[in-house]
Design an enzyme around this catalytic site. Structure first.
Site, short mmCIF file in Angstrom:
data_model
loop_
_atom_site.label_atom_id
_atom_site.label_comp_id
_atom_site.label_asym_id
_atom_site.label_seq_id
_atom_site.Cartn_x
_atom_site.Cartn_y
_atom_site.Cartn_z
N ARG A 155 -15.27 8.62 -11.16
CA ARG A 155 -13.91 8.26 -10.75
C ARG A 155 -13.31 7.34 -11.81
NH1 ARG A 155 -12.78 9.26 -5.40
NH2 ARG A 155 -11.18 7.65 -5.47
N CYS A 191 -12.22 4.63 0.62
CA CYS A 191 -13.40 4.53 1.48
C CYS A 191 -13.14 5.14 2.86
CB CYS A 191 -13.81 3.07 1.61
SG CYS A 191 -15.02 2.78 2.90
N GLY A 193 -21.85 17.68 -11.66
CA GLY A 193 -22.07 16.24 -11.62
C GLY A 193 -23.06 15.90 -10.53
N ILE A 205 -21.85 11.24 -5.50
CA ILE A 205 -20.96 12.18 -4.79
C ILE A 205 -21.52 13.59 -4.88
CG2 ILE A 205 -18.67 13.25 -4.77
CD1 ILE A 205 -17.45 10.64 -5.55
N ALA A 237 -17.65 0.23 -1.80
CA ALA A 237 -16.78 -0.54 -0.91
C ALA A 237 -17.30 -1.97 -0.72
CB ALA A 237 -16.68 0.16 0.44
N GLU A 266 0.87 -1.20 0.00
CA GLU A 266 0.00 0.00 0.00
C GLU A 266 0.90 1.24 0.00
OE1 GLU A 266 -3.35 1.03 -0.13
OE2 GLU A 266 -2.32 2.95 -0.01
N LYS A 267 0.62 2.17 -0.93
CA LYS A 267 1.49 3.34 -1.04
C LYS A 267 1.09 4.46 -0.09
CE LYS A 267 -0.74 5.10 -5.26
NZ LYS A 267 -1.43 6.34 -5.03
N HIS A 287 -44.38 -2.07 15.14
CA HIS A 287 -45.08 -0.79 15.14
C HIS A 287 -44.76 -0.01 16.41
CE1 HIS A 287 -48.31 2.07 14.49
NE2 HIS A 287 -48.67 1.90 15.75
N LYS A 302 -2.31 4.68 2.89
CA LYS A 302 -2.75 4.12 4.17
C LYS A 302 -3.73 3.00 3.90
CE LYS A 302 -2.73 8.58 6.53
NZ LYS A 302 -3.62 9.70 6.87
P1 NAI Z 1 -21.18 9.14 -10.97
O1 NAI Z 1 -20.69 8.52 -12.20
O2 NAI Z 1 -22.11 8.42 -10.09
O3 NAI Z 1 -21.90 10.52 -11.33
C1 NAI Z 1 -21.26 11.52 -12.10
C2 NAI Z 1 -22.32 12.42 -12.68
O4 NAI Z 1 -21.67 13.50 -13.34
C3 NAI Z 1 -23.20 11.73 -13.71
O5 NAI Z 1 -24.52 11.98 -13.37
C4 NAI Z 1 -22.78 12.39 -15.01
O6 NAI Z 1 -23.83 12.49 -15.94
C5 NAI Z 1 -22.34 13.77 -14.55
N1 NAI Z 1 -21.39 14.45 -15.43
C6 NAI Z 1 -20.32 13.92 -16.05
N2 NAI Z 1 -19.67 14.89 -16.75
C7 NAI Z 1 -20.34 16.05 -16.53
C8 NAI Z 1 -20.17 17.39 -16.93
N3 NAI Z 1 -19.14 17.75 -17.70
N4 NAI Z 1 -21.05 18.32 -16.52
C9 NAI Z 1 -22.09 17.97 -15.73
N5 NAI Z 1 -22.31 16.73 -15.31
C10 NAI Z 1 -21.44 15.77 -15.70
O7 NAI Z 1 -19.87 9.60 -10.21
P2 NAI Z 1 -19.63 10.25 -8.77
O8 NAI Z 1 -20.87 10.79 -8.18
O9 NAI Z 1 -18.48 11.16 -8.93
O10 NAI Z 1 -19.21 8.99 -7.91
C11 NAI Z 1 -18.09 8.19 -8.31
C12 NAI Z 1 -18.32 6.77 -7.90
O11 NAI Z 1 -18.34 6.63 -6.51
C13 NAI Z 1 -19.64 6.27 -8.44
O12 NAI Z 1 -19.51 4.97 -8.92
C14 NAI Z 1 -20.51 6.28 -7.23
O13 NAI Z 1 -21.55 5.36 -7.31
C15 NAI Z 1 -19.53 5.99 -6.12
N6 NAI Z 1 -20.02 6.57 -4.89
C16 NAI Z 1 -21.06 6.01 -4.26
C17 NAI Z 1 -21.56 6.57 -3.12
C18 NAI Z 1 -22.69 5.96 -2.44
O14 NAI Z 1 -23.16 4.93 -2.90
N7 NAI Z 1 -23.18 6.54 -1.35
C19 NAI Z 1 -21.02 7.81 -2.56
C20 NAI Z 1 -19.97 8.34 -3.33
C21 NAI Z 1 -19.50 7.73 -4.44
#
Ligand code: NAI
Length: 457
Positions: free
Chosen positions: A264, A42, A176, A180, A312, A34-35, A436, A37
């Site tokens: 990502r 996550c 986006g 996230i 994760a 691991e480079k 309930h 931590k």
């Molecule tokens: P994501 O791929 O889920 O969403 C990125 C969004 O950005 C998409 O809706 C896309 O259409 C939009 N987009 C892309 N280029 C754009 C632009 N130039 N202008 C405007 N909108 C644009 O990626 P996100 O939210 O960054 O998450 C990365 C990964 O981490 C995902 O696979 C996600 O599911 C995961 N993750 C999951 C979480 C959870 O389940 N609670 C929390 C955080 C991340």
């Protein structure tokens, strides 16, 4: 002379450390390279710190709304530095626990960047050479950026930067509207930042059921957020300490900071692989089969570095599949269509299985039932009636999808996830008792309605 191990894992995030722990528990000798931590994105730059800040926002909302319960409080103030310190304490405690676990299982950790060459030889940039009968690649992912929006940590932030802020910007544009983007937009908005959420597609939260997304958007707007979908981000200009994001058709939005959350990308930089048969697709993901095997015999890949949901718990599941395969044990490959998803924006979103649209597109004759939390007694008591439960089932058949939005649904999804994976019918689930008064009664009522014999609706 290379040090010998049954398994060498490169990357110590959830995918990598789960592979190491599971193999060590099965009595194998394990090395982990691991480079940074152990705990990976996550623990240090993702799920855990993000949920800490979302909890800060939740406490803030609760205190701000305390008066309706007759609890007299002043309007809450915010010291984000204190919250950041608390976040770090939680992260460090988990990190310490994880390191202890690795030590207890006698996993030998190597600090550095590992690269894989021919013959399962892993070279660490501190000069160590390790040989594994098996190798797991689990190097994860990093935030994607948009051309022209180079993150500088000052005006243009990625999720990595947001999780280290100690001062709330007065205004922010979040580019986006995926998981996230929605989590950060929700958190920043609830803490008092003026947020504009910009999404390229016609709807936020691609992959979520349309009814669920509607509830989230309504709530975001009600709380003062500007939500723009179907917009193109064309560039930016900076002046007077502010940043102006140019949108199509001459429109723009001027804010203090921009958060880029457009997905990502897999991280294979420095991983070698040139002298192996491991294949990487055009987007940079390592190609694997349903047992997580790469094209190089004995080499597996798990977690965000493969093209599966970047979660994760998916990394954990893939790690178990990989290790069971190397042990020659029976295994159940991950069924990606039935993975539980939890998104911690306010209101929370949780689901497993097909959306209504996906079920119809797949040719299912579907029946659908939806129940709002606004008739749930516990939801009324806690003052969180926004949201619904939607269950999609095949006509006279199993439950295909469970979609929830509202209070604590990330903790309520358990039975929804189970019913989808168990291929239970609405009648199977409808005969189970829901205590309930609890929020879970809304799921109970939703499945009961699908049997044609709902009690309350
Ligand atoms: P994501 O791929 O889920 O969403 C990125 C969004 O950005 C998409 O809706 C896309 O259409 C939009 N987009 C892309 N280029 C754009 C632009 N130039 N202008 C405007 N909108 C644009 O990626 P996100 O939210 O960054 O998450 C990365 C990964 O981490 C995902 O696979 C996600 O599911 C995961 N993750 C999951 C979480 C959870 O389940 N609670 C929390 C955080 C991340």
């Amino acid at each position: 002379m290379a040090e010998e191990f049954d398994l060498v894992v490169i990357g110590g995030g959830p995918g990598g450390y789960a592979a190491a722990l599971y193999a060590a528990a099965a009595g194998k000798s394990v090395a982990l390279v691991e480079k940074d931590k152990v705990g990976g994105t996550c623990l240090h730059r993702g799920c855990i710190p993000a949920k800490h800040y979302l909890e800060t926002a939740s406490v803030f909302r609760t205190v701000a709304g305390a008066k309706v319960f007759g609890v007299q409080t002043d309007q809450p103030g915010l010291d984000l530095g204190v919250s950041r310190d608390r976040k770090q304490k939680v992260v460090d405690q988990l990190w310490k626990g994880l390191q202890g676990l690795m030590k207890k299982r006698k996993i030998k950790t190597f600090a550095g960047t590992g690269s894989l060459g021919a013959g399962h030889l892993v070279t660490v940039d501190d000069g160590s050479e390790l040989h594994g009968t098996h190798v797991v690649l689990a190097t994860g992912s990093v935030p994607r950026t948009i051309p022209g929006f180079d993150p500088d940590g000052e005006k243009i932030l990625t999720s990595d930067h947001v999780l280290e802020i100690d001062k709330l910007p007065a205004s922010a544009a979040v580019i986006g509207g995926g998981a996230i983007g929605c989590e950060f937009a929700s958190m920043l908005s609830d803490l008092g930042c003026e947020v504009t959420l910009l999404e390229a597609l016609p709807k936020l939260l691609p992959g979520c059921d349309a009814d669920v997304v509607d509830v989230v958007v309504r709530s975001f707007k009600k709380r003062g957020m500007t939500v723009r979908t179907g917009v193109t981000v064309e560039g930016h200009e900076q002046a007077n300490g502010q940043i102006t994001v140019k949108l199509g058709e001459g429109e723009s939005v001027t804010v203090d900071q921009v958060v880029v959350s457009v997905g990502r990308r897999p991280l294979t930089d420095g991983l070698g692989l040139e002298d192996t048969r491991v294949e990487v697709d055009e987007r940079g993901f390592i190609t694997v089969d349903s047992h997580q095997r790469t094209a190089e015999e004995g080499v597996y890949a798990v977690g965000d570095v493969v093209a599966t949901p970047q979660l994760a718990h998916v990394g954990f599941a893939e790690a178990i599949v990989a290790v069971r395969d190397m042990l020659g044990e029976d295994l159940v490959p991950v069924d990606y269509g039935k993975v539980p998803w939890c998104i911690y924006c306010h209101p929370e979103v949780a689901f497993a299985g097909m959306t209504e649209q996906a079920a119809r597109d797949a040719g299912h004759d579907v029946v659908v039932s939806k129940h709002s939390f606004n008739s749930n007694s516990r939801a009324m008591i806690i003052g969180e009636t926004e949201g619904l439960v939607k269950v999609i089932a095949a006509k006279n058949g199993p439950i295909l999808g469970v979609h929830m939005v509202g209070p604590w649904v990330t903790e309520q999804l358990g039975e929804g996830w189970l019913s989808v994976n168990w291929e239970a019918t609405p009648d199977d689930m409808g005969q189970l008792i829901h205590p309930h008064p609890t929020l879970s009664e809304t799921f109970g009522e939703t499945v009961l309605t699908l049997t044609g014999r709902g009690l309350h609706g």
